[in-house]
Design a protein around this motif. Structure first.
Motif, PDB file in Angstrom:
ATOM      1  N   UNK A 194       0.839  -1.198   0.000  1.00 20.71           N
ATOM      2  CA  UNK A 194       0.000   0.000   0.000  1.00 20.71           C
ATOM      3  C   UNK A 194       0.873   1.246   0.000  1.00 20.71           C
ATOM      4  N   UNK A 195       0.502   2.231  -0.807  1.00 17.01           N
ATOM      5  CA  UNK A 195       1.241   3.497  -0.850  1.00 17.01           C
ATOM      6  C   UNK A 195       0.856   4.342   0.366  1.00 17.01           C
ATOM      7  N   UNK A 196       1.874   4.787   1.136  1.00 20.53           N
ATOM      8  CA  UNK A 196       1.610   5.446   2.422  1.00 20.53           C
ATOM      9  C   UNK A 196       2.407   6.737   2.541  1.00 20.53           C
ATOM     10  N   UNK A 219       6.047   0.767   8.269  1.00 22.64           N
ATOM     11  CA  UNK A 219       5.159   0.687   7.108  1.00 22.64           C
ATOM     12  C   UNK A 219       5.481  -0.556   6.275  1.00 22.64           C
ATOM     13  N   UNK A 220       6.773  -0.823   6.068  1.00 24.19           N
ATOM     14  CA  UNK A 220       7.165  -1.993   5.281  1.00 24.19           C
ATOM     15  C   UNK A 220       6.791  -3.283   5.994  1.00 24.19           C
ATOM     16  N   UNK A 225       4.436   0.760   1.431  1.00 20.72           N
ATOM     17  CA  UNK A 225       5.619   1.480   0.979  1.00 20.72           C
ATOM     18  C   UNK A 225       5.488   2.932   1.391  1.00 20.72           C
ATOM     19  N   UNK A 226       6.506   3.468   2.028  1.00 24.58           N
ATOM     20  CA  UNK A 226       6.542   4.895   2.315  1.00 24.58           C
ATOM     21  C   UNK A 226       6.812   5.621   0.997  1.00 24.58           C
ATOM     22  N   UNK A 227       5.897   6.487   0.560  1.00 22.59           N
ATOM     23  CA  UNK A 227       6.074   7.137  -0.738  1.00 22.59           C
ATOM     24  C   UNK A 227       7.260   8.097  -0.734  1.00 22.59           C
TER      25      UNK A 227
END
Length: 315
Positions: A194-196, A219-220, A225-227
């Motif tokens: 998920x894009x975060x 997040x990972x 994924x940390x944008x």
């Protein structure tokens, strides 16, 4: 008779605790040796203080610093530190530590210490105050890979060795590792990361966590994924343009300070510039308290909450 005596000595020696001193631990790019457990320790910031409390080290502490000035004290921590004084509302000064007759400081770079500042391992050494540095913060003084949850676990294990409670630390970390493995096991079949985006503070320009901040590791671990993973910083200010362009599916709000999490969410939802962002359109916000979004004992529970938000279909 002599054989019996020698055998008894051998048994006693074999039973000696594994944390016999001296012990040496790695702190960023330094080796720090302790001839005995610190007796007058000070921790800086809410998350580092909670690490000390998680290891039941209150009786080795003379106080803590850097909590109320940032408005990060909650009921859970207030109960834990009720017998300890807050020696400074924000960063400690050398005078504060000397007046407390401290023999140990648990802090980090930008977690109580600044490069070239008054309080550093080098400036405190002449006064017999040893420093252990938060592993995540080492990126400010040395080359280091992106963080993983092992960084926080290493800090707990090193504190266990420093204070002679190694078994307690190992049990705690083993529990965290089991919990983390259960989470990652559940999300392994998630369709994709998920894009975060991590939104800490700021309206003109957002303050966020980049590649080297612990939220990236969290997040990972939660299947995202940390944008801002390509931003070579731990925490930093950026512009809104890349946030809009990279279209996060979830926004993680860091809750602390004068501006509430609700106000930060309202700012994003009511700003026309953000109306195309998927997280805003779908009202997908996750609130993490400051103490959850910085390295410490609440990280793994926070990862579980993130995973449930990112991948409800498998969690």
């Amino acid at each position: 008779m002599n054989r019996i005596f020698l055998a008894g000595c051998a048994i006693l020696l074999g039973a000696a605790p594994a944390f016999a001193y001296p012990v040496t631990v790695k702190s960023c790019n330094r080796d720090v040796t302790f001839d005995a457990a610190p007796q007058r320790a000070v921790s800086n910031d809410v998350n580092l203080t909670e690490m000390m409390l998680a290891l039941k080290l209150e009786d080795r502490m003379v106080g803590y610093t850097g909590v109320s000035g940032w408005k990060t004290l909650d009921e859970r921590l207030r109960e834990g530190v009720k017998e300890l004084p807050e020696l400074a509302e924000k960063y400690p000064t050398k005078e504060v530590l000397l007046n407390a007759d401290a023999d140990f400081l648990f802090a980090g770079w930008n977690y109580g210490m600044k490069v070239g500042g008054e309080v550093t391992p080098e400036t405190l050494s002449p006064f017999g105050i040893k420093v252990y540095e938060l592993t995540e913060s080492c990126i400010h003084i040395m080359s280091k890979g992106k963080p993983t949850m092992e960084d926080m676990f290493v800090d707990l294990l090193n504190l266990g060795r420093i204070f002679g409670v190694e078994e307690r630390a190992e049990d705690l970390v083993e529990g965290y590792r089991r919990q983390l493995a259960e989470i990652t096991g559940k999300i392994k079949d998630a369709r994709r990361p998920t894009r975060v985006f991590v939104y800490d503070s700021g309206e003109e320009k957002p303050f966020t966590s980049g590649r080297y901040g612990i939220p990236t590791a969290m997040i990972e671990a939660a299947g995202g994924n940390n944008i801002m993973d390509d931003v070579e910083k731990s925490w930093t200010e950026i512009s809104w343009e890349p946030v809009i362009d990279r279209d996060p599916e979830v926004v993680v709000i860091v809750n602390y300070g004068e501006v509430t999490a609700e106000q930060k969410i309202a700012f994003m939802k009511n700003n026309p510039a953000f109306k195309t962002i998927e997280a805003v359109k779908n009202d997908r916000f996750v609130v993490l308290d400051y103490v959850e979004a910085t390295p410490g004992p609440r990280n793994v529970d926070a990862i579980e909450r993130l995973a449930k938000s990112f991948h409800a279909e498998v969690m």
